[in-house]
Design a protein around this motif. Structure first.
Motif, PDB file in Angstrom:
ATOM      1  N   ASP A 100       0.869  -1.183   0.000  1.00 38.05           N
ATOM      2  CA  ASP A 100       0.000   0.000   0.000  1.00 38.05           C
ATOM      3  C   ASP A 100       0.904   1.231   0.000  1.00 38.05           C
ATOM      4  N   VAL A 136      -0.078   4.391   2.119  1.00 36.11           N
ATOM      5  CA  VAL A 136       0.132   4.192   3.555  1.00 36.11           C
ATOM      6  C   VAL A 136       1.630   4.230   3.869  1.00 36.11           C
ATOM      7  N   ASN A 137       2.436   3.609   3.017  1.00 35.02           N
ATOM      8  CA  ASN A 137       3.880   3.594   3.246  1.00 35.02           C
ATOM      9  C   ASN A 137       4.479   4.998   3.193  1.00 35.02           C
ATOM     10  N   ALA A 180       2.897   7.814   3.734  1.00 28.39           N
ATOM     11  CA  ALA A 180       2.394   8.541   4.900  1.00 28.39           C
ATOM     12  C   ALA A 180       3.195   8.161   6.144  1.00 28.39           C
ATOM     13  N   GLU A 181       3.471   6.873   6.299  1.00 32.85           N
ATOM     14  CA  GLU A 181       4.260   6.409   7.439  1.00 32.85           C
ATOM     15  C   GLU A 181       5.666   7.002   7.402  1.00 32.85           C
ATOM     16  N   TRP A 186      -1.448  12.512   3.926  1.00 32.94           N
ATOM     17  CA  TRP A 186      -0.491  11.716   4.705  1.00 32.94           C
ATOM     18  C   TRP A 186      -0.859  11.642   6.186  1.00 32.94           C
ATOM     19  N   ARG A 242      -3.963  11.187   7.235  1.00 33.18           N
ATOM     20  CA  ARG A 242      -5.118  10.304   7.407  1.00 33.18           C
ATOM     21  C   ARG A 242      -4.946   8.941   6.746  1.00 33.18           C
ATOM     22  N   ALA A 243      -3.834   8.739   6.032  1.00 34.27           N
ATOM     23  CA  ALA A 243      -3.606   7.440   5.355  1.00 34.27           C
ATOM     24  C   ALA A 243      -3.167   6.371   6.339  1.00 34.27           C
TER      25      ALA A 243
END
Length: 172
Positions: A19, A22-23, A25-26, A169, A171-172
């Protein structure tokens, strides 16, 4: 001992495995959580066709402006450590990846070492880097031309806006 002055740096983010949103954003959250880095601005999120090696899934790309007291090589080491901790494996050039975190520019610094060249040596050829960077730094000068001017010269065909909210980023 005096603390290091804050510098403005620009990061490029991308990925196409797992994803990637998500990555990315992390990765941005990991940068922002540090006492020596602060995310100032993040671009919109783009979906981009693969470049270089085209027989793979499309990518998601973004760019971020950060303020940091890290020197350029320490910032690069941080980016590489985040990639490693997020299971980035470098198998083939321009190949698929869970996360890509590049130091694009560090203020107006120009440098070239075995480990790091600033500004990023191929960014002016890549719409998937320039499009998001233009969101956060349209007038940033790279080799005496603005990011916006470089963007006008490259083929941006296929790049799609995936999320216009620059807080994607968070909210992901």
């Amino acid at each position: 001992m005096m603390p290091n002055a804050e510098a403005v740096a620009y990061l490029g983010l991308g990925g196409n495995l797992g994803d990637p949103v998500v990555n990315m954003a992390e990765a941005l959250r990991r940068v922002d959580e540090r006492p020596d880095c602060r995310v100032v601005s993040v671009s919109r999120l783009y979906r981009t066709p693969p470049w270089g090696k085209t027989d793979q899934d499309w990518f998601f790309n973004s760019a971020a402006e950060i303020a940091t007291t890290l020197d350029p090589l320490s910032l690069l080491r941080l980016c590489l450590e985040i990639e490693r901790s997020m299971k980035r494996i470098r198998v083939e050039r321009w190949g698929p990846r869970t996360i890509d975190l590049d130091v694009l520019a560090y203020g107006d610094l120009q440098m070239s070492t075995e480990d790091l060249t600033l500004p990023h040596p191929r960014m002016t050829e890549r719409a998937f880097v320039l499009q998001p960077l233009a969101d956060v730094a349209p007038v940033l000068m790279i080799a005496d031309r603005s990011v916006t001017a470089w963007l006008a010269e490259v083929d941006a065909a296929g790049i799609e806006l995936a999320d216009a909210d620059r807080n994607w980023w968070r909210r992901a």
